[in-house]
Design a protein around this motif. Structure first.
Motif, short mmCIF file in Angstrom:
data_model
loop_
_atom_site.label_atom_id
_atom_site.label_comp_id
_atom_site.label_asym_id
_atom_site.label_seq_id
_atom_site.Cartn_x
_atom_site.Cartn_y
_atom_site.Cartn_z
N GLU A 1 -4.99 3.57 1.65
CA GLU A 1 -5.97 4.33 0.89
C GLU A 1 -5.55 4.58 -0.56
O GLU A 1 -6.38 4.93 -1.39
CB GLU A 1 -6.25 5.67 1.58
CG GLU A 1 -5.03 6.56 1.72
CD GLU A 1 -4.32 6.32 3.04
OE1 GLU A 1 -4.50 5.23 3.61
OE2 GLU A 1 -3.59 7.23 3.47
N ASN A 2 -4.28 4.40 -0.87
CA ASN A 2 -3.81 4.60 -2.25
C ASN A 2 -3.73 3.30 -3.04
O ASN A 2 -3.45 3.33 -4.23
CB ASN A 2 -2.42 5.26 -2.23
CG ASN A 2 -2.47 6.64 -1.62
OD1 ASN A 2 -3.51 7.30 -1.64
ND2 ASN A 2 -1.36 7.09 -1.08
N ARG A 3 -3.92 2.15 -2.38
CA ARG A 3 -3.82 0.86 -3.07
C ARG A 3 -5.21 0.36 -3.42
O ARG A 3 -5.72 -0.59 -2.84
CB ARG A 3 -3.08 -0.15 -2.19
CG ARG A 3 -1.71 0.31 -1.74
CD ARG A 3 -0.82 0.66 -2.92
NE ARG A 3 -0.68 -0.46 -3.81
CZ ARG A 3 0.30 -1.35 -3.70
NH1 ARG A 3 1.19 -1.23 -2.76
NH2 ARG A 3 0.38 -2.35 -4.56
N LYS A 4 -5.85 1.03 -4.38
CA LYS A 4 -7.24 0.71 -4.72
C LYS A 4 -7.34 -0.66 -5.38
O LYS A 4 -8.28 -1.42 -5.11
CB LYS A 4 -7.81 1.80 -5.63
CG LYS A 4 -7.99 3.14 -4.94
CD LYS A 4 -8.62 4.14 -5.87
CE LYS A 4 -9.00 5.43 -5.15
NZ LYS A 4 -8.09 5.91 -4.15
N ASP B 1 -0.25 -4.12 -10.61
CA ASP B 1 -0.43 -2.93 -9.77
C ASP B 1 0.94 -2.49 -9.27
O ASP B 1 1.46 -3.00 -8.28
CB ASP B 1 -1.35 -3.25 -8.60
CG ASP B 1 -1.57 -2.04 -7.71
OD1 ASP B 1 -1.31 -0.91 -8.17
OD2 ASP B 1 -2.00 -2.22 -6.55
N ASN C 1 1.81 0.44 -8.14
CA ASN C 1 1.72 1.63 -7.30
C ASN C 1 2.73 1.53 -6.16
O ASN C 1 2.67 0.60 -5.36
CB ASN C 1 0.30 1.74 -6.72
CG ASN C 1 0.08 3.06 -6.01
OD1 ASN C 1 1.02 3.81 -5.78
ND2 ASN C 1 -1.15 3.34 -5.65
N PRO C 2 3.70 2.48 -6.07
CA PRO C 2 4.73 2.36 -5.02
C PRO C 2 4.26 2.79 -3.65
O PRO C 2 4.98 2.61 -2.67
CB PRO C 2 5.83 3.29 -5.53
CG PRO C 2 5.09 4.33 -6.31
CD PRO C 2 3.92 3.63 -6.95
N SER C 3 3.09 3.37 -3.55
CA SER C 3 2.63 3.87 -2.25
C SER C 3 2.35 2.72 -1.28
O SER C 3 1.83 1.67 -1.67
CB SER C 3 1.35 4.70 -2.44
OG SER C 3 0.84 5.11 -1.18
N ALA C 4 2.72 2.93 -0.01
CA ALA C 4 2.45 1.93 1.02
C ALA C 4 1.21 2.28 1.83
O ALA C 4 0.89 1.56 2.78
CB ALA C 4 3.66 1.82 1.95
N ARG C 5 0.54 3.35 1.48
CA ARG C 5 -0.67 3.74 2.21
C ARG C 5 -1.86 2.92 1.72
O ARG C 5 -2.09 2.82 0.51
CB ARG C 5 -0.97 5.23 2.03
CG ARG C 5 0.10 6.13 2.63
CD ARG C 5 -0.23 7.58 2.37
NE ARG C 5 0.71 8.48 2.99
CZ ARG C 5 0.64 8.89 4.24
NH1 ARG C 5 -0.37 8.50 4.99
NH2 ARG C 5 1.56 9.68 4.75
#
Length: 278
Positions: free
Chosen positions: A233-236, A225, A227-231
């Motif tokens: 809701e974006n880390r599904k 995974d 995904n660079p997002s730290a939110r």
């Protein structure tokens, strides 16, 4: 030594309340204080009207043999800089040279050099210049934003443990006697999941293979995974993996704690009693 510029407290408080970082708010508050002081002295710091700037540019071009119609510098300009309202490199150089003085030309927007020998940067107070050496980011300091919350959480959890230990009786058991094996012998709650796995699988599988696979999968998640997002809701993928692990282990702990009786057999609490002891 340069005189320290006082900050505009009203501007500073307004920027801090809006969430601006302390560094940026302080710089802007200083700039606002300097601006107010200049205005109080009678200086006109605002941008000149468009008509006045256009007229000055036309006069400058006429005096230097240029052509075209002077309009706003960003409207209708071509890349070559021939007319269209944008200054050519020669015009821009002449304009800067006229502003700095030495050739007697008329300056556009800057007083003539015969009476002002300072450089352009001298027009800006040193305290109002902010040197940005890297990408500006809002910061939240560890103290007091993090440590204060953690200290409050520590006090709350400590108080809860004291209250629970005061009302619940959890004495140590007697010494182990191999001749008197208790009917129900369970592991602590944090090992109850492993004990429940031993009920279904071989000890090698339940105690070594499955926990090892789980640890390897947790270590591999950052590589799978990306995904660079730290939110959250974006880390599904991360949310699904943690939810699955938490649900699976919670079910094992509940089964081992409340649905296992003598001989570690399956029992229903409402028929054979609750086989759970602290």
């Amino acid at each position: 030594m340069a005189e320290e510029v006082q900050i505009d407290q009203e501007v500073y408080d307004r920027l801090i309340a809006a969430g601006t970082s302390e560094r940026i708010a302080r710089a802007k508050a200083k700039a606002a204080s300097v601006r107010k002081a200049k205005i109080a002295e009678g200086a006109n710091l605002g941008p000149r009207p468009a008509e006045q700037a256009t007229k000055a540019l036309e006069e400058f071009r006429s005096s230097h043999g240029g052509g075209g119609t002077a309009v706003a510098t960003k409207a209708g300009a071509d890349e070559a800089g021939n007319g269209g309202g944008r200054l050519t490199p020669e015009e821009r150089s002449a304009r800067v040279a006229a502003s700095l003085g030495g050739n007697g030309n008329t300056s556009i927007g800057v007083p003539t050099s015969s009476q002002h020998t300072h450089r352009l940067l001298a027009l800006v107070p040193p305290a109002g210049i902010q040197q940005v050496q890297s990408k500006q980011m809002d910061k939240v300091y560890t103290w007091p934003h993090l440590l204060l919350v953690e200290f409050v959480a520590l006090l709350a959890m400590g108080s809860l443990l004291l209250i629970v230990s005061f009302f619940l009786d959890a004495p140590l058991g007697s010494l182990a006697n191999p001749n008197q094996v208790p009917a129900i012998n369970k592991a602590p709650w944090y090992f109850m999941g492993l004990q429940e796995l031993l009920r279904y699988f071989h000890p090698m599988v339940a105690g070594v293979t499955l926990p090892g696979v789980a640890v390897v999968m947790l270590m591999a998640i950052p590589y799978l995974d990306k995904n660079p997002s730290a939110r959250p809701e974006n880390r599904k993928v991360a949310n699904m993996a943690f939810t699955f692990f938490l649900t699976f282990w919670t079910v094992l702990v509940i089964i081992g704690s409340f649905l296992r009786g003598a001989g570690y057999e399956w029992v229903w609490p409402w028929t054979q009693g609750l086989g759970f002891t602290l």
